[in-house]
Design a protein around this motif. Sequence first.
Motif, PDB file in Angstrom:
ATOM      1  N   SER A   5     -11.972  -4.487  -7.562  1.00 44.91           N
ATOM      2  CA  SER A   5     -11.388  -3.264  -7.014  1.00 44.91           C
ATOM      3  C   SER A   5     -12.485  -2.390  -6.434  1.00 44.91           C
ATOM      4  N   THR A   6     -12.076  -1.364  -5.708  1.00 41.41           N
ATOM      5  CA  THR A   6     -13.019  -0.413  -5.128  1.00 41.41           C
ATOM      6  C   THR A   6     -12.394   0.971  -5.107  1.00 41.41           C
ATOM      7  N   HIS A   7     -13.239   1.943  -4.866  1.00 46.69           N
ATOM      8  CA  HIS A   7     -12.818   3.341  -4.775  1.00 46.69           C
ATOM      9  C   HIS A   7     -13.840   4.020  -3.881  1.00 46.69           C
ATOM     10  N   VAL A   8     -13.412   4.752  -2.877  1.00 51.27           N
ATOM     11  CA  VAL A   8     -14.339   5.399  -1.947  1.00 51.27           C
ATOM     12  C   VAL A   8     -14.177   6.913  -2.058  1.00 51.27           C
ATOM     13  N   LEU A   9     -15.298   7.579  -2.349  1.00 53.05           N
ATOM     14  CA  LEU A   9     -15.306   9.035  -2.452  1.00 53.05           C
ATOM     15  C   LEU A   9     -16.176   9.619  -1.351  1.00 53.05           C
ATOM     16  N   ASP A  10     -15.620  10.565  -0.623  1.00 55.12           N
ATOM     17  CA  ASP A  10     -16.306  11.275   0.456  1.00 55.12           C
ATOM     18  C   ASP A  10     -17.052  12.456  -0.186  1.00 55.12           C
ATOM     19  N   THR A  11     -18.349  12.284  -0.401  1.00 53.57           N
ATOM     20  CA  THR A  11     -19.132  13.328  -1.078  1.00 53.57           C
ATOM     21  C   THR A  11     -19.430  14.509  -0.163  1.00 53.57           C
ATOM     22  N   ALA A  12     -19.337  14.329   1.136  1.00 47.17           N
ATOM     23  CA  ALA A  12     -19.580  15.433   2.069  1.00 47.17           C
ATOM     24  C   ALA A  12     -18.449  16.456   2.017  1.00 47.17           C
ATOM     25  N   HIS A  13     -17.241  15.985   1.796  1.00 45.30           N
ATOM     26  CA  HIS A  13     -16.080  16.867   1.797  1.00 45.30           C
ATOM     27  C   HIS A  13     -15.476  17.052   0.406  1.00 45.30           C
ATOM     28  N   GLY A  14     -16.052  16.379  -0.597  1.00 45.92           N
ATOM     29  CA  GLY A  14     -15.564  16.509  -1.957  1.00 45.92           C
ATOM     30  C   GLY A  14     -14.144  16.020  -2.146  1.00 45.92           C
ATOM     31  N   GLN A  15     -13.851  14.838  -1.560  1.00 46.54           N
ATOM     32  CA  GLN A  15     -12.488  14.315  -1.622  1.00 46.54           C
ATOM     33  C   GLN A  15     -12.503  12.789  -1.581  1.00 46.54           C
ATOM     34  N   PRO A  16     -11.399  12.164  -1.991  1.00 46.30           N
ATOM     35  CA  PRO A  16     -11.284  10.718  -1.792  1.00 46.30           C
ATOM     36  C   PRO A  16     -11.257  10.411  -0.299  1.00 46.30           C
ATOM     37  N   ALA A  17     -11.774   9.252   0.067  1.00 45.28           N
ATOM     38  CA  ALA A  17     -11.810   8.844   1.472  1.00 45.28           C
ATOM     39  C   ALA A  17     -10.561   8.018   1.790  1.00 45.28           C
ATOM     40  N   GLY A  18      -9.474   8.690   2.082  1.00 45.80           N
ATOM     41  CA  GLY A  18      -8.226   8.018   2.442  1.00 45.80           C
ATOM     42  C   GLY A  18      -8.251   7.556   3.887  1.00 45.80           C
ATOM     43  N   GLY A  19      -7.638   6.406   4.150  1.00 45.15           N
ATOM     44  CA  GLY A  19      -7.561   5.873   5.511  1.00 45.15           C
ATOM     45  C   GLY A  19      -8.811   5.154   5.970  1.00 45.15           C
ATOM     46  N   LEU A  20      -9.682   4.766   5.034  1.00 44.29           N
ATOM     47  CA  LEU A  20     -10.921   4.072   5.385  1.00 44.29           C
ATOM     48  C   LEU A  20     -10.686   2.565   5.332  1.00 44.29           C
ATOM     49  N   GLU A  21     -11.077   1.874   6.391  1.00 42.71           N
ATOM     50  CA  GLU A  21     -10.884   0.430   6.491  1.00 42.71           C
ATOM     51  C   GLU A  21     -12.004  -0.304   5.756  1.00 42.71           C
ATOM     52  N   ILE A  22     -11.624  -1.409   5.076  1.00 47.18           N
ATOM     53  CA  ILE A  22     -12.572  -2.233   4.317  1.00 47.18           C
ATOM     54  C   ILE A  22     -12.281  -3.695   4.608  1.00 47.18           C
ATOM     55  N   ASP A  23     -13.332  -4.471   4.859  1.00 44.49           N
ATOM     56  CA  ASP A  23     -13.204  -5.918   5.023  1.00 44.49           C
ATOM     57  C   ASP A  23     -13.872  -6.607   3.842  1.00 44.49           C
ATOM     58  N   LEU A  24     -13.262  -7.692   3.362  1.00 42.81           N
ATOM     59  CA  LEU A  24     -13.796  -8.485   2.259  1.00 42.81           C
ATOM     60  C   LEU A  24     -14.172  -9.865   2.780  1.00 42.81           C
ATOM     61  N   PHE A  25     -15.399 -10.294   2.458  1.00 41.70           N
ATOM     62  CA  PHE A  25     -15.910 -11.592   2.881  1.00 41.70           C
ATOM     63  C   PHE A  25     -16.399 -12.383   1.678  1.00 41.70           C
ATOM     64  N   PHE A  26     -16.324 -13.715   1.780  1.00 46.02           N
ATOM     65  CA  PHE A  26     -16.961 -14.623   0.841  1.00 46.02           C
ATOM     66  C   PHE A  26     -18.142 -15.245   1.566  1.00 46.02           C
ATOM     67  N   LEU A  27     -19.302 -15.284   0.910  1.00 44.55           N
ATOM     68  CA  LEU A  27     -20.506 -15.843   1.518  1.00 44.55           C
ATOM     69  C   LEU A  27     -20.859 -17.141   0.806  1.00 44.55           C
ATOM     70  N   GLY A  28     -20.863 -18.217   1.560  1.00 41.59           N
ATOM     71  CA  GLY A  28     -21.197 -19.527   0.993  1.00 41.59           C
ATOM     72  C   GLY A  28     -22.242 -20.203   1.841  1.00 41.59           C
ATOM     73  N   GLY A  29     -23.476 -20.252   1.349  1.00 38.43           N
ATOM     74  CA  GLY A  29     -24.553 -20.845   2.136  1.00 38.43           C
ATOM     75  C   GLY A  29     -24.779 -20.058   3.405  1.00 38.43           C
TER      76      GLY A  29
END
Length: 117
Positions: A5-29
């Motif tokens: 799981s993940t959680h993104v906090l916007d420390t500049a604005h003191g709020q959760p970072a809603g609407g932020l896109e994240i990509d997940l990759f598997f690295l093999g060799g």
Amino acid sequence: MGRLSTHVLDTAHGQPAGGLEIDLFFLGGESRQHLAQFETNADGRTDAPLMAGDDLAVGVFELVFHVGDYFAGLEPELPDPSFLDLVPIRFGIAHPEENYHVPLLVSPYGYSTYRGS
């Protein structure tokens, strides 16, 4: 059964970072396999784990957070190009039966992460 799981906090604005896109990759060799794309909700989290159960395996993974797009939507006066755009976090999963939480604390000019629970 473990999960990722993940959680993104916007420390500049003191709020959760809603609407932020994240990509997940598997690295093999030499390969890098795109597994999924997510968007954070109003709490800065994804609605479901990024991976869970049998999908969670031993290996090296990468989360790529699209922070440039997120901050551009909030602060149009930021320089172009922005200091941070894509923030990759590469990490290993050695024990897939455990929970792996990868939080991101981010501002337009810096970020930090750690293994949470």
